[in-house]
Design a protein around this motif. Structure first.
Motif, PDB file in Angstrom:
ATOM      1  N   GLY A  48     126.302  71.035 -43.008  1.00 22.21           N
ATOM      2  CA  GLY A  48     126.282  71.744 -44.283  1.00 22.21           C
ATOM      3  C   GLY A  48     125.789  73.167 -44.185  1.00 22.21           C
ATOM      4  N   VAL A  49     125.218  73.558 -43.035  1.00 22.54           N
ATOM      5  CA  VAL A  49     124.727  74.919 -42.822  1.00 22.54           C
ATOM      6  C   VAL A  49     125.706  75.650 -41.913  1.00 22.54           C
ATOM      7  N   HIS A  50     126.049  76.879 -42.262  1.00 22.62           N
ATOM      8  CA  HIS A  50     127.060  77.651 -41.530  1.00 22.62           C
ATOM      9  C   HIS A  50     126.389  78.732 -40.684  1.00 22.62           C
ATOM     10  N   LEU A  51     126.747  78.794 -39.403  1.00 21.78           N
ATOM     11  CA  LEU A  51     126.213  79.783 -38.473  1.00 21.78           C
ATOM     12  C   LEU A  51     127.310  80.744 -38.061  1.00 21.78           C
ATOM     13  N   SER A  52     127.001  82.045 -38.077  1.00 23.85           N
ATOM     14  CA  SER A  52     127.965  83.063 -37.649  1.00 23.85           C
ATOM     15  C   SER A  52     127.200  84.233 -37.045  1.00 23.85           C
ATOM     16  N   GLU A  53     127.952  85.146 -36.419  1.00 22.71           N
ATOM     17  CA  GLU A  53     127.377  86.381 -35.906  1.00 22.71           C
ATOM     18  C   GLU A  53     127.859  87.532 -36.763  1.00 22.71           C
ATOM     19  N   GLY A  54     126.960  88.488 -37.010  1.00 28.14           N
ATOM     20  CA  GLY A  54     127.313  89.623 -37.853  1.00 28.14           C
ATOM     21  C   GLY A  54     126.742  90.914 -37.311  1.00 28.14           C
ATOM     22  N   GLU A  55     127.002  91.977 -38.038  1.00 23.98           N
ATOM     23  CA  GLU A  55     126.537  93.292 -37.623  1.00 23.98           C
ATOM     24  C   GLU A  55     125.037  93.450 -37.816  1.00 23.98           C
ATOM     25  N   GLY A  56     124.450  92.593 -38.603  1.00 24.91           N
ATOM     26  CA  GLY A  56     123.000  92.631 -38.724  1.00 24.91           C
ATOM     27  C   GLY A  56     122.521  93.262 -40.009  1.00 24.91           C
ATOM     28  N   HIS A  57     121.229  93.255 -40.168  1.00 23.20           N
ATOM     29  CA  HIS A  57     120.561  93.699 -41.379  1.00 23.20           C
ATOM     30  C   HIS A  57     119.564  94.797 -41.008  1.00 23.20           C
ATOM     31  N   LYS A  58     119.119  95.495 -41.998  1.00 23.76           N
ATOM     32  CA  LYS A  58     118.101  96.524 -41.775  1.00 23.76           C
ATOM     33  C   LYS A  58     116.736  95.910 -42.009  1.00 23.76           C
ATOM     34  N   SER A  74     123.353  90.212 -35.177  1.00 27.07           N
ATOM     35  CA  SER A  74     122.465  89.313 -35.902  1.00 27.07           C
ATOM     36  C   SER A  74     123.071  87.918 -35.963  1.00 27.07           C
ATOM     37  N   TRP A  75     122.203  86.908 -35.897  1.00 28.93           N
ATOM     38  CA  TRP A  75     122.616  85.527 -36.094  1.00 28.93           C
ATOM     39  C   TRP A  75     122.413  85.200 -37.567  1.00 28.93           C
ATOM     40  N   ASN A  76     123.506  84.845 -38.256  1.00 29.06           N
ATOM     41  CA  ASN A  76     123.463  84.648 -39.696  1.00 29.06           C
ATOM     42  C   ASN A  76     123.700  83.181 -40.048  1.00 29.06           C
ATOM     43  N   LEU A  77     122.832  82.645 -40.896  1.00 27.74           N
ATOM     44  CA  LEU A  77     122.963  81.253 -41.339  1.00 27.74           C
ATOM     45  C   LEU A  77     123.032  81.220 -42.856  1.00 27.74           C
ATOM     46  N   TYR A  78     123.925  80.359 -43.361  1.00 26.19           N
ATOM     47  CA  TYR A  78     124.150  80.282 -44.812  1.00 26.19           C
ATOM     48  C   TYR A  78     124.109  78.833 -45.263  1.00 26.19           C
ATOM     49  N   VAL A  79     123.302  78.577 -46.308  1.00 25.07           N
ATOM     50  CA  VAL A  79     123.228  77.260 -46.922  1.00 25.07           C
ATOM     51  C   VAL A  79     123.873  77.363 -48.299  1.00 25.07           C
ATOM     52  N   PRO A  80     125.027  76.736 -48.522  1.00 23.95           N
ATOM     53  CA  PRO A  80     125.720  76.867 -49.811  1.00 23.95           C
ATOM     54  C   PRO A  80     124.890  76.307 -50.967  1.00 23.95           C
ATOM     55  N   ALA A  81     125.242  76.710 -52.161  1.00 22.98           N
ATOM     56  CA  ALA A  81     124.537  76.274 -53.373  1.00 22.98           C
ATOM     57  C   ALA A  81     124.491  74.752 -53.459  1.00 22.98           C
ATOM     58  N   ASP A  82     123.329  74.251 -53.869  1.00 18.39           N
ATOM     59  CA  ASP A  82     123.107  72.813 -54.108  1.00 18.39           C
ATOM     60  C   ASP A  82     123.301  71.958 -52.860  1.00 18.39           C
ATOM     61  N   THR A  83     123.166  72.550 -51.695  1.00 23.62           N
ATOM     62  CA  THR A  83     123.256  71.806 -50.436  1.00 23.62           C
ATOM     63  C   THR A  83     121.852  71.442 -49.962  1.00 23.62           C
ATOM     64  N   HIS A  84     121.690  70.191 -49.527  1.00 28.32           N
ATOM     65  CA  HIS A  84     120.374  69.715 -49.083  1.00 28.32           C
ATOM     66  C   HIS A  84     120.527  69.010 -47.733  1.00 28.32           C
ATOM     67  N   PRO A  85     120.467  69.761 -46.645  1.00 24.99           N
ATOM     68  CA  PRO A  85     120.643  69.160 -45.308  1.00 24.99           C
ATOM     69  C   PRO A  85     119.622  68.061 -45.050  1.00 24.99           C
ATOM     70  N   GLU A  86     120.065  67.017 -44.351  1.00 28.81           N
ATOM     71  CA  GLU A  86     119.186  65.885 -44.080  1.00 28.81           C
ATOM     72  C   GLU A  86     118.278  66.115 -42.873  1.00 28.81           C
ATOM     73  N   SER A  87     118.575  67.106 -42.054  1.00 33.05           N
ATOM     74  CA  SER A  87     117.744  67.384 -40.878  1.00 33.05           C
ATOM     75  C   SER A  87     117.329  68.855 -40.867  1.00 33.05           C
ATOM     76  N   ASP A  88     116.433  69.185 -39.936  1.00 30.84           N
ATOM     77  CA  ASP A  88     115.912  70.547 -39.845  1.00 30.84           C
ATOM     78  C   ASP A  88     116.900  71.487 -39.165  1.00 30.84           C
ATOM     79  N   LEU A  89     116.818  72.752 -39.532  1.00 34.13           N
ATOM     80  CA  LEU A  89     117.380  73.819 -38.714  1.00 34.13           C
ATOM     81  C   LEU A  89     116.320  74.166 -37.680  1.00 34.13           C
TER      82      LEU A  89
END
Length: 348
Positions: A48-58, A74-89
């Motif tokens: 349920g968590v999405h991992l991608s690479e991006g240009e990064g943040h300031k 930058s390594w970017n991770l996104y948790v969509p609305a109302d998503t509740h992962p059952e395990s840890d990142l």
């Protein structure tokens, strides 16, 4: 391509107020491994968590600038609305080098993050972590720091929290050659609830700096922070904490405590709790104590047949464990307490 050199003069130093007890510039040498390389974190990403690479943040500050210069994408991770992962990142392998990680937890979602810091000998690590919590999101963050005594580590996390978010953070540090675990929390919306606790246990010549800056911009937030420290031998523990309560942040309820045990006359503890308040309807407080184990409690335990070494360890463990009483995960709480016991057994 040969990496460009790092100008050591750009590193924070003791003449800067925020870094006066953690002089990175004086501690880092040119042969430190990881000064100009990118770290490649290892992620255990829950469903349920999405991992991608991006240009990064300031980021914010000199160390964030270095992470942007040498850390690559930058390594970017996104948790969509109302998503509740059952395990840890889980984030591992920050052994040396620079890294940037950005995490977005969308509306009503939740995320538990476990960060394991175990560096390389004579290594240098620098993490710039940016976390954004949308309205109603929940974050639980755990940091376990066990570097070699030759490792230098800077970890800066900035958490931006919108309305009605909930945050719990627990850090356990055993120090390194020099280490700073820094947290900036900005309460962008009203009704933010946060618990930011930690503990450091230091032996030999290790150093840990736990610094926090909590900025409250909107009403009705509830913040609790408790940091416990134990220092022995020739170590140095540092705590710096600040609440900045802006004018709109009425009905803020915020409390900060730092308590340290000194088990050696050669150890040092430096602490600076601060309040800066511009609102007039708030309940804010801070407290700070530094001392030795209670002689009367030791006498009481010895009178009941408990050996001195065991009595000292029991009192110290009880003192430190208070920082993790608010941890809902009983398994993790027991694991942290076991690490504390191991340290006491190897230190006494």
């Amino acid at each position: 391509m040969t990496p460009m050199p790092l100008d050591l003069k750009t590193l924070p130093h003791r003449r800067q107020e925020a870094w006066k007890w953690t002089d990175v510039q004086a501690k880092v040498s040119e042969d430190q491994n990881g000064l100009t390389r990118a770290a490649i974190p290892e992620f255990d990403v829950p469903e349920g968590v999405h991992l991608s690479e991006g240009e990064g943040h300031k980021g914010h500050g000199a160390m964030a600038d270095l992470a942007a210069q040498f850390g690559g994408k930058s390594w970017n991770l996104y948790v969509p609305a109302d998503t509740h992962p059952e395990s840890d990142l889980t984030i591992d392998r920050l052994a040396q080098g620079h890294a940037r990680i950005a995490i977005m937890v969308d509306k009503g979602a939740s995320l538990t993050i476990t960060e394991n810091y175990e560096g390389a000998e004579n290594g240098f690590s620098n993490l710039d972590l940016q976390i954004h919590l949308a309205e109603g999101a929940t974050l639980s963050r755990r940091v376990i720091h066990r570097d070699p005594d030759s490792h230098i580590r800077i970890s800066h996390a900035h958490i931006a929290a919108e309305a009605n978010t909930k945050i719990t953070q627990h850090c356990l540090s055993f120090g390194g050659a020099l280490s700073r675990l820094e947290t900036h929390l900005t309460c962008e919306g009203e009704g933010v609830k946060a618990v930011l606790n930690g503990a450091y246990l230091l032996c030999d010549k290790r150093h840990t700096d736990m610094t926090s800056f909590i900025r409250l911009k909107q009403p009705d937030s509830h913040i609790r922070q408790a940091v416990k420290g134990v220092v022995t031998d020739k170590t140095r523990g540092v705590f710096q904490g600040k609440f900045l309560v802006e004018r709109p942040a009425q009905q803020t309820d915020a409390a900060m405590r730092h308590d340290a045990l000194m088990l050696s006359d050669n150890a040092e503890v430096r602490s600076k709790p601060e309040l800066e308040i511009y609102a007039d309807d708030v309940a804010c407080e801070h407290g700070n104590t530094i001392g030795a184990l209670d002689d009367s409690a030791l006498f009481y335990m010895r009178q009941r047949g408990i050996p001195l070494k065991q009595a000292r360890a029991l009192l110290t463990e009880a003192f430190v464990a208070e920082a993790f009483d608010s941890l809902a995960d009983e398994g993790l709480r027991n694991s942290l307490n076991e690490k504390i016991r191991e340290w006491l057994e190897n230190t006494e």
